[in-house]
Design an enzyme around this catalytic site. Structure first.
Site, PDB file in Angstrom:
ATOM      1  CD  GLU A 173       7.627 -15.091  57.656  1.00  0.00           C
ATOM      2  OE1 GLU A 173       7.920 -15.319  56.465  1.00  0.00           O
ATOM      3  OE2 GLU A 173       8.033 -14.076  58.285  1.00  0.00           O
ATOM      4  CD  GLN A 212       7.718 -17.083  49.659  1.00  0.00           C
ATOM      5  OE1 GLN A 212       8.768 -16.496  49.942  1.00  0.00           O
ATOM      6  NE2 GLN A 212       6.714 -16.515  49.002  1.00  0.00           N
ATOM      7  CG  PHE A 213      11.239 -21.640  51.397  1.00  0.00           C
ATOM      8  CD1 PHE A 213      11.601 -22.723  50.610  1.00  0.00           C
ATOM      9  CD2 PHE A 213      11.008 -20.416  50.786  1.00  0.00           C
ATOM     10  CE1 PHE A 213      11.735 -22.584  49.235  1.00  0.00           C
ATOM     11  CE2 PHE A 213      11.134 -20.273  49.418  1.00  0.00           C
ATOM     12  CZ  PHE A 213      11.499 -21.362  48.629  1.00  0.00           C
ATOM     13  CB  ALA A 214       9.881 -25.520  56.816  1.00  0.00           C
ATOM     14  CG  ASP A 215      14.508 -23.060  55.783  1.00  0.00           C
ATOM     15  OD1 ASP A 215      15.640 -23.498  55.986  1.00  0.00           O
ATOM     16  OD2 ASP A 215      13.717 -23.578  54.965  1.00  0.00           O
ATOM     17  CG  PHE A 216      11.005 -18.055  55.312  1.00  0.00           C
ATOM     18  CD1 PHE A 216      12.395 -18.171  55.340  1.00  0.00           C
ATOM     19  CD2 PHE A 216      10.401 -17.750  54.103  1.00  0.00           C
ATOM     20  CE1 PHE A 216      13.165 -17.982  54.199  1.00  0.00           C
ATOM     21  CE2 PHE A 216      11.153 -17.557  52.948  1.00  0.00           C
ATOM     22  CZ  PHE A 216      12.545 -17.670  53.002  1.00  0.00           C
ATOM     23  CG  HIS A 239      15.424 -20.804  50.815  1.00  0.00           C
ATOM     24  ND1 HIS A 239      16.499 -19.962  50.982  1.00  0.00           N
ATOM     25  CD2 HIS A 239      14.365 -20.003  50.503  1.00  0.00           C
ATOM     26  CE1 HIS A 239      16.114 -18.709  50.774  1.00  0.00           C
ATOM     27  NE2 HIS A 239      14.823 -18.712  50.484  1.00  0.00           N
TER      28      HIS A 239
END
Length: 667
Positions: free
Chosen positions: A406, A428-432, A473
């Protein structure tokens, strides 16, 4: 009478260079040395605040810069004064930069070499070191996409190679065959930490093999070797685009910065490297070759000294920058003149996810310089299938699968912006996004304020709980970014808003975090205009009107509020969907509060430190005399997001919102 020949510690090879070329290199090498010596005097006199010395390393900066074309970008570090002088930046502008004056490059907002200049194709570092490596990838990618046979050179020290950004940048450049010249100045110490404590391989150049890259080791104190080999490599890379890693062996003769000193360096090591001084050795070589005379050397020094003195006088006479609040605030973002594109009358029923996909596709059609990047977004279409079939429409150059990195990809997006392109990066997911936090908050957010370069980047953020995805996630982490000046944060709740706001986000030349709640993707439908249209940032949507209470919300929480209000038709409520969190529609908030006198703020994020807390504080400051009850905030529990359905339902604030609004009405 001939001058007796004196042996040098460096083996110089003329390699067919004529006297004029050799003298050009010597004069270029001498200039940053003399500037540094003057700066060290001024530092001791207290006339400058700090100095990062590159004494002993000038051959690298000069050799690399003179090997590149004027239109090719260089991303230097704080010890690369020779890059700036070799690009012929007027010295008074450098001196003004170091004094924090207006003729510098950052309007007094940053110091030393923490700046960039499109005029001279130099992109300066930030103190976090690593991000500039990925930015070089983005510039090189733009060259490649624009069919330009140019390379990009980027510097790091041996200490910086320990950062993850270094490895991500090398991997991206290798996988995408980007013409980036990665220059490692191995000068022995990262501040006071010796190389033996920085890495455990023989040579840093060996790391290139792990990324399928070519590498070279060069004597960084030998100007002829640097200039000759880098010139050859640069020409080869222009004709055969690929990344190359070069390790320059050199030594830092001064402290990390002058206040640090060099007491941690063994005396014999300092003495050995002092004999390999790049300026002194090249001077002796030219004298021995009868290319340089003592008289000509004196002439060069007097000429450079005169230029330094005159430009210092000019910089010293320049007025100190005065604080101007409106100018400071206006420069945080690049100016964006919103252009309204009205929606067509023809509509189609779309799910939330389809509206985003249609908006993204129509933006790709309108902006030929827009590049999409993300994990699995090409043939696979992304994990949520938003970019499905985009490759067939736009090709792999513009719809790019990325390695799992990222940080490096966000930096690459920044590099594309520097070259006048637009980028959309899908988390891919905001968490990442936590793995790419640094380039967002320290590079993208600050770059326009620091030196007037915009970051034309949209980061799409699939977020939120309610789908049983667990702690990694399911976060809705908008509050990480709403407090960072320079970022815009958008969070739609309906398909119509999602499409129009995404189109505006891509038009906007500033960095935008675009939050998309996963639970809404396939559960919410709405009639959406078929054609392209835009919606303005900073405008909330009043979904329901009532005189009793103001409900302020955004994202999936808007739908929870709607459901509760529908279950309680007796509640006469204003329901305000913020849509845009930064900028925020303060007028809409205040107007509603002044009308109803009671406010409840519903957010999915946990309460403490969330967006609702700031809104509550603003209401308390601006609307206190209109309030008939305390402002109430409702959010999720102060825990990570749990996985199981029962735990997740207890975590989310939907039921608590119903209890709280009924209590507030009775206040």
């Amino acid at each position: 009478m001939s001058r007796p020949e004196i042996a040098t510690q460096i083996n110089f090879e003329r390699s067919g260079y004529d006297n004029e070329q050799l003298l050009m290199l010597y004069k270029a090498l001498l200039k940053p040395r003399m500037i540094e010596e003057k700066m060290l005097v001024l530092l001791r006199q207290g006339k400058i605040s700090k100095w990062f010395s590159g004494i002993g390393q000038e051959a690298i900066s000069i050799g690399v810069t003179l090997s590149l074309l004027k239109e090719e970008y260089i991303l230097p570090m704080h010890r690369n004064l020779g890059v700036f002088t070799a690009r012929e930046i007027p010295l008074y502008r450098l001196f003004s930069q170091w004094q924090g004056k207006a003729s510098g490059f950052t309007k007094g907002r940053d110091r030393s070499f923490h700046f960039g200049t499109q005029e001279f194709r130099i992109i300066g570092m930030i103190s976090h070191l690593g991000p500039q490596l990925g930015v070089a990838d983005g510039i090189a990618l733009a060259h490649k996409l624009q069919k330009e046979q140019n390379i990009t050179a980027v510097f790091t020290g041996e200490g910086g190679t320990s950062e993850g950004d270094f490895h991500e940048a090398l991997n991206i450049a290798s996988v995408w065959s980007l013409p980036v010249l990665f220059c490692i100045e191995n000068n022995g110490y990262g501040l006071s930490t010796p190389t033996s404590e920085q890495y455990n391989c023989k040579d840093l150049a060996d790391r290139a093999a792990g990324y399928g890259m070519e590498s070279h080791i060069i004597d960084g104190n030998n100007i002829l070797e640097v200039y000759s080999k880098i010139s050859q490599l640069a020409e080869s890379m222009r004709n055969d685009p690929r990344p190359v890693l070069v390790e320059f062996k050199t030594f830092r003769m001064r402290g990390h910065e002058e206040a640090s000193g060099t007491k941690y360096v063994p005396d014999d090591l300092m003495e050995e490297w002092a004999k390999k001084d790049p300026v002194d050795n090249f001077r002796e070589f030219l004298l021995n070759q009868n290319v340089l005379s003592e008289a000509l050397d004196k002439e060069y020094r007097e000429e450079i000294k005169s230029e330094i003195d005159e430009d210092l006088k000019r910089a010293n006479s320049e007025a100190i920058i005065e604080f101007n609040e409106s100018e400071e605030l206006n420069d945080v973002y690049q100016e964006f003149k919103y252009q309204e594109v009205s929606p067509s009358e023809e509509t189609e029923e779309l799910r939330f996810i389809d509206a985003i996909s249609r908006g993204l596709k129509q933006s790709m059609e309108r902006h030929e310089n827009l590049v999409l990047m993300g994990q699995d977004i090409a043939e696979y279409g992304g994990v949520f299938k938003i970019t499905e079939n985009f490759v067939e429409s736009f090709g792999r150059d513009r719809v790019r699968n990325t390695p799992i990195c990222e940080s490096g990809i966000l930096e690459t997006a920044m590099g594309l912006s520097i070259k006048g392109m637009k980028a959309m990066v899908e988390m891919q997911f905001a968490d990442f996004v936590s793995s790419g936090f640094n380039p967002i908050v320290n590079y993208l957010a600050k770059v326009n304020y620091r030196w007037g370069q915009n970051a034309d980047v949209v980061v799409r953020m699939p977020c939120g709980a309610g789908v049983g995805a667990g702690p990694f996630h399911s976060q809705t982490n908008e509050a990480w970014f709403t407090k960072t000046p320079g970022l815009k944060v958008i969070y739609p709740a309906f398909p119509y808003d999602a499409k129009g706001l995404l189109n505006t986000a891509i038009n906007d030349p500033n960095p935008v975090l675009f939050f998309e709640h996963k639970a809404l993707y396939r559960s919410i439908r709405q009639q959406v205009p078929v054609d392209y249209y835009t919606l303005p940032f900073g405008k909330a949507s009043l979904l329901r009107e009532g005189k009793e209470i103001s409900v302020i919300s955004f994202g999936a929480a808007v739908h929870w509020a709607l459901e509760i209000l529908e279950n309680h038709p007796e509640i006469q409520a204003d329901l305000l969907d913020l849509r845009s969190l930064q900028p925020l529609d303060k007028d809409a908030i205040y107007n509603s509060v002044k009308k109803t006198g009671k406010v409840i703020i519903l957010q999915e994020d946990s309460v403490f430190g969330g967006v609702g807390s700031d809104i509550a504080a603003m209401i308390g400051e601006e609307c206190f005399e209109f309030l008939d009850a305390p402002v109430v905030r409702v959010g999720s529990l102060e825990t990570p997001v749990p996985f199981s359905k029962a735990l997740e339902e207890g975590y989310l604030p939907k039921k608590r919102f119903e209890e709280k609004i009924l209590q507030l009405l009775q206040y």
